[in-house]
Every structure is written in structure tokens, then in C-alpha cells.
Design a protein around this motif. Sequence first.
Motif, short mmCIF file in Angstrom:
data_model
loop_
_atom_site.label_atom_id
_atom_site.label_comp_id
_atom_site.label_asym_id
_atom_site.label_seq_id
_atom_site.Cartn_x
_atom_site.Cartn_y
_atom_site.Cartn_z
N LYS A 206 17.78 -25.61 -39.06
CA LYS A 206 16.91 -24.44 -39.07
C LYS A 206 16.59 -23.99 -40.49
O LYS A 206 15.48 -23.53 -40.78
N ILE A 207 17.54 -24.13 -41.40
CA ILE A 207 17.27 -23.76 -42.80
C ILE A 207 16.26 -24.72 -43.41
O ILE A 207 15.31 -24.31 -44.10
N VAL A 208 16.43 -26.02 -43.16
CA VAL A 208 15.48 -27.00 -43.68
C VAL A 208 14.11 -26.79 -43.06
O VAL A 208 13.08 -26.96 -43.71
N GLU A 209 14.06 -26.41 -41.78
CA GLU A 209 12.79 -26.07 -41.14
C GLU A 209 12.09 -24.96 -41.92
O GLU A 209 10.88 -25.01 -42.18
N SER A 210 12.85 -23.95 -42.31
CA SER A 210 12.28 -22.82 -43.05
C SER A 210 11.78 -23.25 -44.43
O SER A 210 10.67 -22.90 -44.84
N TYR A 211 12.58 -24.04 -45.15
CA TYR A 211 12.20 -24.49 -46.49
C TYR A 211 11.00 -25.44 -46.45
O TYR A 211 10.13 -25.39 -47.32
N SER A 212 10.97 -26.31 -45.46
CA SER A 212 9.93 -27.34 -45.43
C SER A 212 8.62 -26.84 -44.84
O SER A 212 7.54 -27.36 -45.15
N GLY A 213 8.71 -25.83 -43.98
CA GLY A 213 7.52 -25.36 -43.28
C GLY A 213 7.11 -26.25 -42.12
O GLY A 213 6.07 -26.03 -41.50
N ILE A 214 7.91 -27.27 -41.81
CA ILE A 214 7.63 -28.19 -40.70
C ILE A 214 8.46 -27.74 -39.50
O ILE A 214 9.69 -27.81 -39.52
N ARG A 215 7.78 -27.29 -38.45
CA ARG A 215 8.48 -26.77 -37.28
C ARG A 215 9.20 -27.87 -36.51
O ARG A 215 8.67 -28.97 -36.35
N ILE A 216 10.37 -27.55 -36.01
CA ILE A 216 11.10 -28.46 -35.14
C ILE A 216 10.48 -28.40 -33.75
O ILE A 216 10.36 -27.31 -33.18
N PRO A 217 10.05 -29.53 -33.18
CA PRO A 217 9.50 -29.49 -31.82
C PRO A 217 10.51 -28.89 -30.84
O PRO A 217 11.71 -29.15 -30.94
N ALA A 218 10.02 -28.11 -29.89
CA ALA A 218 10.91 -27.44 -28.95
C ALA A 218 11.74 -28.42 -28.13
O ALA A 218 12.84 -28.09 -27.68
N ASN A 219 11.23 -29.64 -27.93
CA ASN A 219 11.96 -30.64 -27.13
C ASN A 219 12.66 -31.68 -27.99
O ASN A 219 13.05 -32.73 -27.49
N LYS A 220 12.84 -31.41 -29.28
CA LYS A 220 13.55 -32.34 -30.16
C LYS A 220 15.02 -32.43 -29.74
O LYS A 220 15.71 -31.40 -29.66
N PRO A 221 15.54 -33.62 -29.44
CA PRO A 221 16.93 -33.73 -29.01
C PRO A 221 17.89 -33.03 -29.97
O PRO A 221 17.71 -33.06 -31.18
N VAL A 222 18.87 -32.38 -29.41
CA VAL A 222 19.97 -31.70 -30.10
C VAL A 222 19.54 -30.40 -30.77
O VAL A 222 20.23 -29.39 -30.66
N ILE A 223 18.42 -30.37 -31.49
CA ILE A 223 18.07 -29.21 -32.31
C ILE A 223 16.86 -28.44 -31.81
O ILE A 223 16.55 -27.36 -32.34
N GLY A 224 16.11 -28.95 -30.83
CA GLY A 224 14.94 -28.24 -30.31
C GLY A 224 15.32 -27.00 -29.55
O GLY A 224 16.40 -26.92 -28.96
N ASP A 225 14.43 -26.01 -29.55
CA ASP A 225 14.74 -24.74 -28.88
C ASP A 225 15.03 -24.89 -27.39
O ASP A 225 15.80 -24.12 -26.82
#
Length: 518
Positions: free
Chosen positions: A271-290
Amino acid sequence: MEKRKIEIMDTTLRDGEQTSGVSFAGQEKVSIARLLLEELKVDRIEVASARVSEGEFKSIRKVAQWAKNRGYLDKIEVLGFIDGTASVDWIINTGCRVMNLLCKGSLRHCREQLRKTPEEHLEDIKQVISYAQRKGVDVNLYLEDWSNGMRHSEEYVYLIMDNLKDLPIRRFMLPDTLGILTPDETADFCTRMIRRYPDVHFDFHAHNDYDLAVANVFEAVKAGVKGVHVTVNGLGERAGNAPLSSVIAVIEDHLKMKTNVREKSIYHVSKIVESYSGIRIPANKPVIGDNVFTQVAGVHADGDKKNNLYFNDLLPERFGRSREYALGKTSGKANIMKNLEALGIDLDEETTKKVTARIIELGDKKEIVTPDELPYIISDILKNGTENQVIQLLNYSLTLTNGLRPTATVKIAIKGEVYEQTAAGDGQYHAFSKAMYKIYRSLNKPIPELLDYMVVIPPGGKTNAYVQTIITWRFEGKTFKTRGLDVDQTAAAIKATMKMLNMIENKTIPTFNYMQLP
């Protein structure tokens, strides 16, 4: 038998930064380096490419200084090139001491990009390695385009390896540079390399162009490679690299091997790298998706109540997360009960049925009802009850135009008779109210007084959250409240207003005057 341990090299700060639109500031690089090494506990990190820019040089100096102070300098690696002394000197001047030397792993790259013979390329490689050794820089070696090399010029790959395997190279790194390999090819090619060079430490570096990066990592590890390269959230050029989160889960669960990575920190770091990169994690991304630990279907929630029938080894607690049960149009009683249990709310059977029915109704308006919104829905049901709809709202239209006053057109039916009016106001709800008042005045009906208007939004900051509007009214000496619930604040207020009008028409205003007014 002790599990085999796989070395994890994270290249988020180098290969991951090649994601289109991603550029980490110097302090962000230090922060990510700290998270990767101290919180996640990866074994090594690749932080940059040599000679990219003056800004990159300054950033890597900051990373190197931090790593030196913390005793991690041998875990910090920089991509270097076959450029005589230039890359080695650049790396030394940043304060780093490990170079990942980029060489050509396919004959085509050697001939057409470098325009050199394999022998000439080998000589250039040896000169750089010799200079690095004299300067105290450790060397790992990338065989760029190795996957195409094995497909089309296998003897070239072996020529390079035969001439370099006895040099002071700590690791030979096998990249699928263009993400072209199939799992079968990965298994075959890695097996050939390991059988031919059993004493060499091989890493595998996957790209995800065909969405096969994790599958290819699986086969490479199974074949015997000792290390794999990943990025946080799968960042990387084109379709990205093998995502750290999925790779760790596959190594642990399917290969029954282990890493030094701390699983509980994966989501936090992602989630921190998502914030720094500006690249959203897909909601269905295994393990880390919402959404990946959210059960939606009611039958699944029911199965979880009956000895966890819909659990697998990817338990959310492993990754610092928790299982949730979605509330929406596919929800069943089991989903509702799971959420009520989590909130510590106990409802009787009849109320639970009403809540379930309302959630299914609301689910047609938006995809998911969040657990934070559930208390508002329960409150709406318990405090609003059901009224005989003597007054029905048939239609309404609200307009909001820059520079003009908001207007509303309202059509209602009172005991079967239809009335329509249009009015302008200071806001959309004010315009709606004025249109309603026009209708009431034309019928000589008494008009209640609005005393207070309160909007309550569930926590979480979601822009599509359900809004509860609570309006306090006074009518014929009695003060009472009505509530409306909707994803739109004005629509919620309109619902509360219609509730009030029907209470007046049905003479069901509470007799207890719970608000004493002067």
C-alpha cells in the motif's frame, strides 16, 4: 527434512521504476529500501541503473548512506553496463559496492545491438569484472535476453557461461527479458543450465507480458534456481515483473519452500508503494487486492460458518489482513450475520430479514455495501419503520448549473391525485422543498417546519458511501425526526422528507415530544 530456502531479490527501485509514469523521489527510495530490507526482510534489493542521471546519483547516495549506517550495504545492488570503467566508478561514487553487470544472453543481441562477436563481447565483460574486482566491487551477472538465447542460440549461451563461470561472479541471473517463456520452457531451460553448471548460483528474473511470470517463477524454483527477482505490486516495464506477494505465496504453499520474507508486512508495504508510485493495485490482485479476502456470495459465507468450507491456505491473517463478507444484492443471511458478529450487533430474526432485504435492494444501486455502512442501514430500518404510502413521489428532476440557481421539478401523487411543480432554490434540496411547498400551498395543506438537517457519512472516505440524512421537523407543536439513506445526499434528504409527509398524512407522528424547544 529442512525446507529449501529461496533467495529473494527485489528490484522495485530499478526495474519497477521503469513502469510508465513512475519516478521515485530520493527520500521515497530510502523509505522503500527501508521497508524492503527491515520490514519485509527481502535478501537483496536492486536500487538503480548506473549513469542514468544526476538526480539518480544523488538518490542512490542517500540509499547507500542509509544502508551503510544500518549494515545493509552488501544487500544494495546497482545495474551496471559493459562500458569500461564508467559504471564501476559511478557505483563506487554513490557508495554502493555490488554491481549487477548487464551482458548479452543471446547471439542476436550480441551481434545486432553491440555489433560484436561473442569473443569480443567476452573480452569486454572480463575487463569490467577485472576492474570491479580491483576496486572492491562485487559482481553479479545478467544474461540479458537469455530466454531468446536458449530458444535460438543455446550454444552461444554456453559459450558465455563456459568462459565466465570461473571468474569472481557471485550470481548468474537468467532474465526472461521480453516475458516470452512458457512454464514448460522455463522448466526445461533452467534445468539445462543447472545440470550443466551445478556449482553456479542462478537467479531467475521473470517479466509478465503473457501473464505467466508467477507460473514461470514456480517452474524455475522447482527446477533448482536459488534466487528469484520480484517487484512490489508487480511494477515494471510493459506488463511488469513477477509480483512479490504472489511469488512468496506460491513458494510457501505450492513448492513447500521458504524465504526470509515476513508475510505479515506484505500488504502494508504494497500500500505504501502504491501511494509512492501512483499505480493503483487492482482490486482482484491476489493477496494484496482490496477484494481478494471478501466473500460475496451468501452460500460462501454460510460455508465459512460450517467449518470454513470456503477457506484455502491463503488466510488473510498471514498477510496482515482480515476476511470480510460483502454486503450487496447477492448477499444472504450468512453474510449479514458475519458482519453483525464483527460489529457486535445482535438482531432478532425479523429485523435480520428486513436488513437482508434492504441490503439486496440497495445493492442494485452500487456494487458493495461496506461493513461501515451496515449500522446506518440498521438504524434506517429500526427508526423509520414502514408507512402507508399515501403520498408517493412519482418523479423528480434536479438541475445544477454554474452561474444559475438550482431548480427542481417534482411530481407526486396524493391519494391517487397527481400534482407537479417547479421551483428554484439556494441548493438542490432547497429547490425540491420549495416545489413541494408550492403543491401543498395550492392544496391548503399545513406545512411542517424544518428545524435541523444533519448528514452522517460512514468512516473510510469512500465517495460512493451511503449517506444518512437526519432531518428534525416541528408540526402542530410536535418535534420529531426522519431519516433517509442513499448514496446521494440530496436523494437521502428527499427520502427523509417523504417519510415525514406520510407520517403527517397518516397521523403517526410520535406523541412523545422528545425535544423541548423554547
